[in-house]
Design a protein around this motif. Structure first.
Motif, PDB file in Angstrom:
ATOM      1  N   GLU A 132       0.811  -1.212   0.000  1.00 37.15           N
ATOM      2  CA  GLU A 132       0.000   0.000   0.000  1.00 37.15           C
ATOM      3  C   GLU A 132       0.844   1.260   0.000  1.00 37.15           C
ATOM      4  OE1 GLU A 132      -2.718  -0.118   3.217  1.00 37.15           O
ATOM      5  OE2 GLU A 132      -3.841  -1.843   2.438  1.00 37.15           O
ATOM      6  N   GLY A 133       2.150   1.145   0.152  1.00 36.92           N
ATOM      7  CA  GLY A 133       3.031   2.307   0.134  1.00 36.92           C
ATOM      8  C   GLY A 133       3.222   2.901   1.515  1.00 36.92           C
ATOM      9  N   ASP A 134       4.130   3.857   1.581  1.00 32.65           N
ATOM     10  CA  ASP A 134       4.430   4.554   2.825  1.00 32.65           C
ATOM     11  C   ASP A 134       3.788   5.936   2.794  1.00 32.65           C
ATOM     12  OD1 ASP A 134       5.981   2.411   3.675  1.00 32.65           O
ATOM     13  OD2 ASP A 134       7.795   3.228   2.718  1.00 32.65           O
ATOM     14  N   THR A 135       3.467   6.442   3.991  1.00 31.50           N
ATOM     15  CA  THR A 135       2.826   7.758   4.075  1.00 31.50           C
ATOM     16  C   THR A 135       3.846   8.875   3.886  1.00 31.50           C
ATOM     17  OG1 THR A 135       3.086   7.797   6.476  1.00 31.50           O
ATOM     18  CG2 THR A 135       1.030   6.918   5.605  1.00 31.50           C
ATOM     19  N   LEU A 136       3.362   9.979   3.364  1.00 28.05           N
ATOM     20  CA  LEU A 136       4.203  11.151   3.174  1.00 28.05           C
ATOM     21  C   LEU A 136       4.237  11.992   4.452  1.00 28.05           C
ATOM     22  CD1 LEU A 136       3.078  12.336  -0.390  1.00 28.05           C
ATOM     23  CD2 LEU A 136       5.037  10.895   0.218  1.00 28.05           C
ATOM     24  N   LYS A 181      -3.544  16.708   3.784  1.00 30.04           N
ATOM     25  CA  LYS A 181      -2.793  16.171   4.910  1.00 30.04           C
ATOM     26  C   LYS A 181      -1.793  15.154   4.371  1.00 30.04           C
ATOM     27  CE  LYS A 181      -6.343  16.737   8.480  1.00 30.04           C
ATOM     28  NZ  LYS A 181      -7.156  16.024   9.504  1.00 30.04           N
ATOM     29  N   ALA A 182      -0.521  15.443   4.562  1.00 31.96           N
ATOM     30  CA  ALA A 182       0.520  14.573   4.009  1.00 31.96           C
ATOM     31  C   ALA A 182       0.385  13.145   4.510  1.00 31.96           C
ATOM     32  CB  ALA A 182       1.899  15.137   4.358  1.00 31.96           C
ATOM     33  N   GLU A 183      -0.023  13.013   5.780  1.00 29.67           N
ATOM     34  CA  GLU A 183      -0.115  11.665   6.348  1.00 29.67           C
ATOM     35  C   GLU A 183      -1.262  10.851   5.767  1.00 29.67           C
ATOM     36  OE1 GLU A 183      -1.907  14.667   9.296  1.00 29.67           O
ATOM     37  OE2 GLU A 183      -0.169  14.488   7.955  1.00 29.67           O
ATOM     38  N   ASP A 184      -2.162  11.504   5.012  1.00 25.02           N
ATOM     39  CA  ASP A 184      -3.252  10.769   4.363  1.00 25.02           C
ATOM     40  C   ASP A 184      -2.858  10.248   2.983  1.00 25.02           C
ATOM     41  OD1 ASP A 184      -4.845  11.259   6.539  1.00 25.02           O
ATOM     42  OD2 ASP A 184      -5.855  12.997   5.642  1.00 25.02           O
ATOM     43  N   ILE A 185      -1.688  10.643   2.512  1.00 19.19           N
ATOM     44  CA  ILE A 185      -1.250  10.264   1.159  1.00 19.19           C
ATOM     45  C   ILE A 185      -0.167   9.187   1.272  1.00 19.19           C
ATOM     46  CG2 ILE A 185      -0.256  11.083  -1.008  1.00 19.19           C
ATOM     47  CD1 ILE A 185      -1.249  13.885  -0.275  1.00 19.19           C
ATOM     48  N   THR A 186      -0.338   8.116   0.521  1.00 20.25           N
ATOM     49  CA  THR A 186       0.659   7.039   0.498  1.00 20.25           C
ATOM     50  C   THR A 186       1.262   6.928  -0.897  1.00 20.25           C
ATOM     51  OG1 THR A 186      -1.029   5.379  -0.031  1.00 20.25           O
ATOM     52  CG2 THR A 186      -0.538   5.753   2.302  1.00 20.25           C
ATOM     53  N   GLU A 226       7.645  14.853   1.628  1.00 21.19           N
ATOM     54  CA  GLU A 226       8.787  13.953   1.784  1.00 21.19           C
ATOM     55  C   GLU A 226       8.295  12.521   1.965  1.00 21.19           C
ATOM     56  OE1 GLU A 226      11.107  15.331   5.031  1.00 21.19           O
ATOM     57  OE2 GLU A 226      11.760  17.175   4.025  1.00 21.19           O
ATOM     58  N   LEU A 227       9.115  11.593   1.460  1.00 21.47           N
ATOM     59  CA  LEU A 227       8.836  10.160   1.595  1.00 21.47           C
ATOM     60  C   LEU A 227      10.069   9.499   2.193  1.00 21.47           C
ATOM     61  CD1 LEU A 227       7.056   7.649   1.027  1.00 21.47           C
ATOM     62  CD2 LEU A 227       8.149   7.525  -1.238  1.00 21.47           C
ATOM     63  N   ASN A 228       9.893   8.981   3.399  1.00 21.46           N
ATOM     64  CA  ASN A 228      11.001   8.321   4.101  1.00 21.46           C
ATOM     65  C   ASN A 228      12.237   9.215   4.187  1.00 21.46           C
ATOM     66  OD1 ASN A 228       9.358   6.063   4.335  1.00 21.46           O
ATOM     67  ND2 ASN A 228      10.170   5.104   2.468  1.00 21.46           N
ATOM     68  N   GLY A 229      12.008  10.512   4.434  1.00 18.20           N
ATOM     69  CA  GLY A 229      13.112  11.453   4.604  1.00 18.20           C
ATOM     70  C   GLY A 229      13.625  12.065   3.324  1.00 18.20           C
ATOM     71  N   SER A 230      13.133  11.643   2.171  1.00 25.15           N
ATOM     72  CA  SER A 230      13.572  12.196   0.886  1.00 25.15           C
ATOM     73  C   SER A 230      12.458  13.048   0.286  1.00 25.15           C
ATOM     74  CB  SER A 230      13.947  11.073  -0.090  1.00 25.15           C
ATOM     75  OG  SER A 230      15.035  10.316   0.417  1.00 25.15           O
ATOM     76  N   THR A 231      12.853  14.167  -0.307  1.00 29.30           N
ATOM     77  CA  THR A 231      11.877  15.084  -0.899  1.00 29.30           C
ATOM     78  C   THR A 231      11.341  14.516  -2.206  1.00 29.30           C
ATOM     79  OG1 THR A 231      12.971  17.014   0.074  1.00 29.30           O
ATOM     80  CG2 THR A 231      11.525  17.411  -1.810  1.00 29.30           C
ATOM     81  N   TYR A 236       1.043   5.033  -8.625  1.00 29.70           N
ATOM     82  CA  TYR A 236       1.731   4.449  -7.479  1.00 29.70           C
ATOM     83  C   TYR A 236       1.423   5.217  -6.189  1.00 29.70           C
ATOM     84  CZ  TYR A 236       4.409   1.886 -10.969  1.00 29.70           C
ATOM     85  OH  TYR A 236       4.770   1.071 -12.008  1.00 29.70           O
ATOM     86  N   SER A 237       0.245   5.800  -6.143  1.00 27.34           N
ATOM     87  CA  SER A 237      -0.126   6.580  -4.967  1.00 27.34           C
ATOM     88  C   SER A 237      -1.638   6.708  -4.882  1.00 27.34           C
ATOM     89  CB  SER A 237       0.499   7.983  -5.032  1.00 27.34           C
ATOM     90  OG  SER A 237       0.013   8.809  -4.011  1.00 27.34           O
ATOM     91  N   ASN A 238      -2.115   6.875  -3.666  1.00 28.19           N
ATOM     92  CA  ASN A 238      -3.546   7.116  -3.505  1.00 28.19           C
ATOM     93  C   ASN A 238      -3.900   8.586  -3.679  1.00 28.19           C
ATOM     94  OD1 ASN A 238      -2.536   8.283  -1.185  1.00 28.19           O
ATOM     95  ND2 ASN A 238      -3.984   7.305   0.212  1.00 28.19           N
ATOM     96  N   ILE A 239      -2.921   9.397  -4.108  1.00 32.43           N
ATOM     97  CA  ILE A 239      -3.193  10.816  -4.353  1.00 32.43           C
ATOM     98  C   ILE A 239      -4.218  10.991  -5.458  1.00 32.43           C
ATOM     99  CG2 ILE A 239      -1.413  11.225  -6.126  1.00 32.43           C
ATOM    100  CD1 ILE A 239      -0.822  13.882  -4.681  1.00 32.43           C
ATOM    101  N   ALA A 240      -4.372   9.959  -6.275  1.00 32.62           N
ATOM    102  CA  ALA A 240      -5.341  10.020  -7.371  1.00 32.62           C
ATOM    103  C   ALA A 240      -6.768  10.083  -6.861  1.00 32.62           C
ATOM    104  CB  ALA A 240      -5.175   8.811  -8.287  1.00 32.62           C
TER     105      ALA A 240
END
Length: 711
Positions: free
Chosen positions: A491-495, A508-513, A538-543, A564-568
């Protein structure tokens, strides 16, 4: 040489501070009558004589000592009488409340003149405005006071109360009268009457400061307001400057709304006065449905609309109005019970199908009451904002599969469609969608969106939005691609985000994976470089998302695909809306306001120019944004700017007289009292403590003398 003895510091301090003593209750001195009563008591008191028969030696010896103590007894009696007199005197003075004056109360003749300088004071009758009458009366009153040796203070009560002159005396009479006379001038540009509401309360506050030490001052208010129910304080004189038989027909408001892609226009009209005289309104529409000149002009003249005095009527122009034969003759439908007038607004008719078309765009609408009345400033009203700005968007995307087959990504077009509806009131968003294997131009658009590809060159005339850019050299864009980031979970990692940029409003960044992305690096140069990007997500510390808004370099980069994201699922639509709102803000926060109102101005270039298009041609140049502009004159103002991409933008706003200023009079139920209750401690230092201490001391001495009497 003669020497004069210098007074002590204590005496000099006392002399300088408490140079005058007064009695706050002089009748208290009647208590001194008690001294006379005491003296009478001592006079009429019986004088008993004791006769001693001497028979023994002890008696003789006692008599010897009694003779020696006799003078002491007389002295004690005298001291007792003096103490009793002083006690009675102290009590009388305590009742009279003695005090030392530390601040004098003015008793000279003083007059405060307040002149209402609100817009309604420009109403005229018999060739003279209310303000002109007020200025003349104020000048006459000031001259009388100054000739009588008094002081004059003049306050003007516009949107902000201000002193015209303060505590002037006869020596400055010519200057005072010149200042008052200068408030009115036949040249409208030079008159000091404002176009906003009055601040009588503020003027009364200034008045209270002026007469704080003079409760006998006189206050004169020259105004057209009516104060009822005993609201005028004692010592305040309200002078009515209204003319006789005044009448005013006014357009107090006008609005525009949309109904099924057609505009609906409304004007609120009212006739102030005592006569139910019919009212006529002319409505002119310009630039209708993208037509110019006479082809784009519509004119309606509604004559002799029956109205009831002091009642508001709404005149509405819309497409879907059904006329009766009577309505067709007079040109409008009257709904008397609702005080509503309906006029059918048809811009065009299909000659083959007889289909009628309403107004879906316009440049300007003007409502006008063509009659002569007491007040000209509310006889017309303008509406702007019917011409939407075109926003051209180029969306270039790659096919879904690597073979070039399949359909375009549905998420970005859906986000653009939502944004188009969201901004439909001010932006006409046109989207050109092109597959990456087709030819397209990198010029002529306001916004460029590239998904999954790198354009041959960076666009120079619009905002660029890169989505999931492939490997390549992006130095001309001001950043580099780093390592690929792959999530371990399906499901990916949260931003995460530490940014407060408006591009993230509602997100909310934490709502996006995100399950797969490429890191972004080298997007900041020197600390003060205007070309630096700001890290958004940022994702896992990377922008993985950056943005910059620097003159002609306006770019957003999102280094992951919507696949590759639920941002869609909703988030991309919010982001797209934020991007358009951030880089293409509305220049003005509205197209109409009242005098004294505030309007917010944003820019897409270095500066914005606001110019009054009437006879003053007043101009403002703004360079810091968002800017707040307060306009103090009614009329039309043209707001113009050139964007960093060379696009010329123009908006027009209309500033109207405040609605309340159109009424012939306004009833008010309160007026601040400038004569506040006096606190005696501000003027006097009472001496009761000292007198009380003296009284206690005298009573103690009297007691002691009585105690010695038996010894």
């Amino acid at each position: 040489m003669r020497f004069t003895r210098r007074k002590s510091t204590l005496w000099r301090t006392f002399e300088s501070r408490y140079y005058v003593m007064t009695l706050l209750t002089p009748l208290g001195l009647l208590g001194l009558i008690g001294i006379l009563v005491l003296i009478i008591i001592y006079i009429i008191r019986p004088n008993f004589q004791q006769k001693v028969v001497s028979s023994t030696y002890v008696w003789k010896l006692s008599l010897k000592y009694r003779k020696k103590r006799l003078p002491t007894s007389k002295l004690r009696d005298l001291l007792l009488i003096i103490c009793q007199i002083l006690v009675l005197a102290s009590c009388a003075f305590i009742i009279a409340k003695p005090a030392c004056i530390v601040k004098s109360t003015e008793t000279n003749s003083e007059t405060v003149i307040i002149i209402d300088s609100s817009a309604s004071m420009l109403m005229s009758s018999n060739g003279k405005t209310r303000f002109e009458r007020a200025v003349e009366a104020a000048g006459t009153k000031a001259g009388e006071v100054l000739d009588g040796g008094g002081e004059v203070t003049v306050i003007t009560a516009g949107p902000k109360a201000e002193y015209l002159c303060e505590k002037e005396t006869k020596e400055n009479k010519e200057s005072v009268l010149r200042e008052i006379k200068g408030l009115w001038n036949d040249n409208q540009n030079d008159i000091k009457c404002t176009y906003g509401s009055d601040d009588i309360d503020g003027a009364m506050t200034l008045c209270a400061d002026t007469v704080a030490d003079n409760p006998k001052a006189n206050v004169f208010i020259y105004t057209d307001a009516t104060y009822v129910n005993g609201s005028v304080p004692e010592g305040v004189n309200v002078i009515d400057v209204k003319g006789e038989e005044e009448s005013n027909a006014a357009i107090i408001n006008a609005t525009v709304t949309q109904d099924q892609n057609n505009y609906v226009f409304s004007a609120d009209v009212i006739r102030y006065g005592t006569e139910n005289t019919p009212l006529s309104l002319k409505a002119s529409f310009y630039g209708v449905n993208d037509k110019s000149g006479e082809n784009g002009k519509l004119t309606f003249e509604l004559k002799d609309i029956p109205v009831v005095a002091n009642e508001t009527y709404r005149i509405t122009f819309r497409k879907d109005v059904e006329y009766t034969d009577e309505d067709k003759l007079r040109g409008y439908k009257l709904v008397e019970e609702s005080k509503l007038v309906l006029c059918k607004l048809v811009a065009d008719t299909d000659v083959t199908t007889d289909e009628e078309y309403g107004v879906y765009s316009f440049e300007q609408v003007m409502f006008d009451i063509a009659e002569s009345d007491a007040f000209d400033f509310d006889n017309h009203y303008f509406i702007y904002g019917g011409k939407k700005e075109k926003l051209k968007v180029l969306y270039v995307t790659t096919p879904i599969d690597k073979n070039g087959k399949g359909e375009e990504n549905p998420f970005v077009p859906a986000a653009l469609s939502i944004a188009k509806n969201y901004f439909s009131s001010r932006l006409d968003i046109e989207v050109d969608t092109v597959m990456s294997d087709k030819q397209y131009l990198l010029t002529g658009y306001n916004m460029y969106i590239f998904e999954g590809l790198k354009p041959d060159s960076m666009p120079v005339d619009g905002v660029t939005f890169l989505i999931n850019p492939p490997k390549g050299d992006y130095k001309e864009y001001g950043f580099d691609l780093g390592l690929e980031i792959t999530s371990k979970g399906s499901e990916g990692d949260t931003l995460s985000s530490n940014s407060s940029n408006k591009l993230l409003d509602g997100l909310k960044a934490e709502d996006i994976t995100v399950s797969k992305a490429t890191s972004l690096k080298n997007f900041t140069g020197s600390d003060d470089s205007p070309y630096n990007y700001e890290s958004l997500l940022e994702l896992n510390g990377s922008t993985v998302a950056i943005a910059r808004n620097c003159k002609e370099n306006q770019t957003v980069v999102m280094s992951f695909s919507t696949h590759y994201s639920n941002i869609a699922y909703g988030h991309i639509a919010v982001l797209m809306t934020n991007i358009i709102d951030y880089y293409f803000p509305a220049t003005v926060s509205g197209t109409k306001l009242e005098v004294g109102g505030k309007i917010e101005i944003n820019a897409r270039g270095a500066s914005v120019i606001a110019r009054e298009s009437g006879f003053t041609q007043e101009e403002f140049t703004l360079t810091e944004f968002p800017a707040t502009l307060v306009l103090t004159r009614p009329g039309q103002y043209v707001i113009s700017q050139t964007t960093y991409f060379g696009q010329d933008l123009t908006d027009t706003i209309y500033v109207s007289i405040p609605q309340s200023e159109s009424a012939l009079t306004e009833e008010r139920y309160s007026l601040e009292n400038p004569f506040t209750e006096r606190d005696d401690s501000d003027y006097f230092n009472d001496l009761l403590v000292y007198l009380a201490a003296a009284l206690v001391a005298l009573l103690f001495v009297e007691w002691w003398l009585h105690s010695r009497e038996s010894m």
